[in-house]
Scaffold this motif. Structure first.
Motif, short mmCIF file in Angstrom:
data_model
loop_
_atom_site.label_atom_id
_atom_site.label_comp_id
_atom_site.label_asym_id
_atom_site.label_seq_id
_atom_site.Cartn_x
_atom_site.Cartn_y
_atom_site.Cartn_z
N THR A 115 -28.06 -3.85 -0.86
CA THR A 115 -28.23 -3.43 0.54
C THR A 115 -29.27 -2.32 0.68
O THR A 115 -29.75 -2.07 1.79
CB THR A 115 -26.90 -2.95 1.13
N TRP A 183 -32.81 -16.60 1.89
CA TRP A 183 -32.39 -15.82 3.06
C TRP A 183 -31.44 -16.68 3.89
O TRP A 183 -31.68 -17.88 4.06
CB TRP A 183 -33.60 -15.40 3.88
N LYS A 184 -30.35 -16.06 4.37
CA LYS A 184 -29.35 -16.78 5.16
C LYS A 184 -29.28 -16.18 6.56
O LYS A 184 -29.15 -14.96 6.70
CB LYS A 184 -27.97 -16.67 4.50
N SER A 185 -29.36 -17.03 7.56
CA SER A 185 -29.27 -16.53 8.94
C SER A 185 -27.88 -15.95 9.18
O SER A 185 -26.89 -16.39 8.59
CB SER A 185 -29.56 -17.65 9.94
N SER A 186 -27.81 -14.98 10.06
CA SER A 186 -26.56 -14.26 10.29
C SER A 186 -25.54 -15.10 11.06
O SER A 186 -25.90 -15.96 11.87
CB SER A 186 -26.82 -12.97 11.06
N LYS A 187 -24.27 -14.85 10.75
CA LYS A 187 -23.15 -15.45 11.46
C LYS A 187 -22.34 -14.34 12.11
O LYS A 187 -22.40 -13.18 11.68
CB LYS A 187 -22.27 -16.24 10.48
N GLU A 190 -20.70 -10.92 10.40
CA GLU A 190 -21.26 -10.66 9.08
C GLU A 190 -22.30 -9.54 9.15
O GLU A 190 -22.96 -9.37 10.17
CB GLU A 190 -21.95 -11.92 8.53
N SER A 192 -25.88 -7.93 8.69
CA SER A 192 -27.18 -8.60 8.79
C SER A 192 -28.30 -7.58 8.90
O SER A 192 -28.08 -6.41 9.24
CB SER A 192 -27.21 -9.54 10.00
N TRP A 193 -29.51 -8.06 8.60
CA TRP A 193 -30.72 -7.24 8.66
C TRP A 193 -31.82 -8.04 9.36
O TRP A 193 -31.84 -9.28 9.27
CB TRP A 193 -31.17 -6.86 7.24
N SER A 199 -32.40 -12.46 12.23
CA SER A 199 -31.38 -11.61 11.62
C SER A 199 -30.62 -12.39 10.54
O SER A 199 -30.27 -13.56 10.73
CB SER A 199 -30.40 -11.13 12.69
N GLY A 200 -30.36 -11.75 9.40
CA GLY A 200 -29.66 -12.44 8.33
C GLY A 200 -29.43 -11.55 7.12
O GLY A 200 -29.52 -10.32 7.21
N ARG A 201 -29.16 -12.17 5.99
CA ARG A 201 -28.91 -11.44 4.74
C ARG A 201 -29.46 -12.25 3.58
O ARG A 201 -29.68 -13.46 3.70
CB ARG A 201 -27.42 -11.16 4.56
#
Length: 499
Positions: A115, A183-187, A190, A192-193, A199-201
């Motif tokens: 992070t 990279w994973k889109s935010s849910k 969760e 996120s950045w 936005s995602g992680r």
């Protein structure tokens, strides 16, 4: 010369660091959502010993070991408890330090968290997209494995034969089933950045590439972890790192073997899954002794071989270490005689050479321990012939110096054995020992003698010997032995006991 088995080449290779007398090493750390188990202990110990031996050999070691602090399992645990992900990771990072401290595992030079490296992670993902090795899909970004021709070089697998590995989700939007998420889109709910793709992680694999290159450079000496990480984690690290930079990533890949429990694979479903803290809590010995015993028997098997964890192994480690610490006490207390001093120097030199040969052979700790045992046997014989005070001091120092490479033989001479000296007519305790609790799979004795009871019986035995009532003295010795108490009579008329 040091040689290391390199998983990438499948053979032992002479070790040459990129920079003279400097080693840069990265080891994949834990995902902090739960307590560490014995498998984590083995991996941490293996690389702790590798670092120690490299330093003993004159290298400055830049050791980086990460924490994965954003992950599906962390999010799930946080939701189950109704707390933030930060609260979960803070709790288990602290628990990790406690557990590793019990084992004598030194902290890495740098311990980055995923992070804290979002700019580096996002920059690396963007670099892969620009090179045509990755592609965005509706807020997600995937690495395209077909674009990296060397994919499978570490695990020795062919792309067409591969199945989706651990933490790889099936997604119809992928161009190839083995493409993995960078990279994973935010849910909702969760962490996120912000990123150029929304936005995602980050995905799991990209974290280690970004953190290792940030702190060690695009090419470094050693990358390590458990064998379970060879595929897909380390395979994917190579693809995305080499793909982005065009350079070699890690030059030597080192992987430790699996842990079994009583010759069965360790798993929660089989009920043979032990955390490090459970082992310490159930140990019948105090924490410093238990930590050294765990180190001893974990290192008794070569790091690349499977390891079987059992109660019997712990008992054997305790007995073996008792032999060393008993010798250390006698080296301290023996009378001044220099009969065998010259022979001692030859024994020490032989052991130092053999110890280094063992460790230079892919960190063969099992053989190194055997050499220490051989030295112990030889020194015992020489001590019987007679050694000077200076020679006995040198022997103790050499044991500690070589043992420090393994994190062994470093405790106080009383601390490990729990010995107490009893003088005739004196019943006060001179040192503290520890009352046993229950070990995994063992039953505690119905009657546990206290220290006062033991000392009273030993005082009675000494009095009986003084009155030449040897039959009574022998009966007391046998009675104490039935409770696991060993008595050692000294030449000055005192006695020492230990559990």
């Amino acid at each position: 010369m040091l040689s290391i088995y390199n998983t990438l080449t499948g053979e032992k290779q002479p070790f040459h660091s990129l920079q003279p007398k400097t080693v840069r090493m990265y080891v994949c750390g834990v995902t902090v959502y739960d307590y560490c188990h014995i498998g984590h202990a083995r991996s941490a110990l293996v690389f702790d010993v590798i670092r120690r031996y490299l330093e003993y050999s004159g290298y400055q070691v830049e050791f980086v070991k990460n924490f994965t602090d954003v992950d599906d399992k962390i999010i799930k645990r946080a939701n189950e408890r109704g707390v933030s992900c930060d609260a979960i990771t803070a709790e288990y990072i602290e628990a990790y330090y406690q557990d590793m401290g019990r084992l004598g595992i030194r902290r890495a030079t740098n311990e980055p968290r995923a992070t804290e490296h979002m700019p580096e992670i996002i920059g690396l993902v963007n670099r892969l997209i620009q090179k045509g090795l990755a592609y965005p899909v509706a807020g997600d970004v995937y690495f395209q494995v077909e674009k990296y021709q060397a994919y499978g070089c570490l695990s020795k697998r062919k792309l067409e034969d591969l199945q989706a590995g651990a933490r790889v989700e099936v997604d119809a939007r992928k161009r190839h089933p083995m493409d993995f998420a960078l990279w994973k889109s935010s849910k909702p709910g969760e962490p996120s950045w912000d990123s150029p793709w929304g936005s995602g992680r980050p995905g799991w694999h990209i974290e280690c590439s970004a953190m290792s290159m940030k702190h060690l450079g695009e090419t470094f000496d050693i990358h390590g972890g458990g064998m379970d990480l060879i595929f897909p984690h380390h395979e994917n690290e190579i693809a995305q790192s080499c793909g982005a930079t065009g350079n070699e990533f890690a030059r030597y890949w080192v992987h430790n073997g699996f842990v079994q429990i009583n010759q069965e694979k360790m798993s929660k479903s089989l009920g043979n899954f032990f955390t490090i803290r459970e082992i310490f809590e159930k140990s019948k010995w105090p924490q410093p002794e238990t930590g050294e015993m765990l180190r001893y028997f974990l290192l008794g098997t070569h790091y690349r071989s499977p390891f079987d964890f059992s109660d019997k192994s712990i008992e054997e480690a305790k007995n073996a270490l008792n032999g060393f610490y008993d010798l250390f006490k006698r080296l301290k207390e023996s009378e001044e005689r220099a009969t065998a001093d010259e022979g001692l120097m030859a024994v020490i030199e032989r052991c130092k050479v053999a110890f280094r040969e063992a460790m230079n052979d892919d960190f063969n700790t099992s053989v190194a321990i055997a050499e220490l045992q051989r030295m112990k046997s030889d020194v015992n014989k020489l001590l019987g012939l007679g050694l000077s005070t200076e020679a006995r001091k040198i022997a103790r120092e050499e044991f500690r110096s070589l043992g420090n490479n393994l994190g062994l033989l470093q405790l106080d001479k009383w601390q490990f054995v729990g010995g107490i000296v009893v003088t005739p007519g004196v019943t006060s305790l001179t040192l503290t020992t520890f009352a046993p609790t229950v070990m995994v799979g063992q039953v505690s004795p119905e009657i546990e003698l206290s220290e006062v009871q033991i000392e009273q019986q030993i005082a009675e035995r000494l009095d009986a010997k003084k009155k030449k009532n040897f039959a009574q003295a022998d009966e007391i010795r046998k009675s104490l032995a039935s409770h696991g108490i060993v008595i050692e009579d000294k030449s000055d008329g005192t006695s020492r006991w230990k559990r």
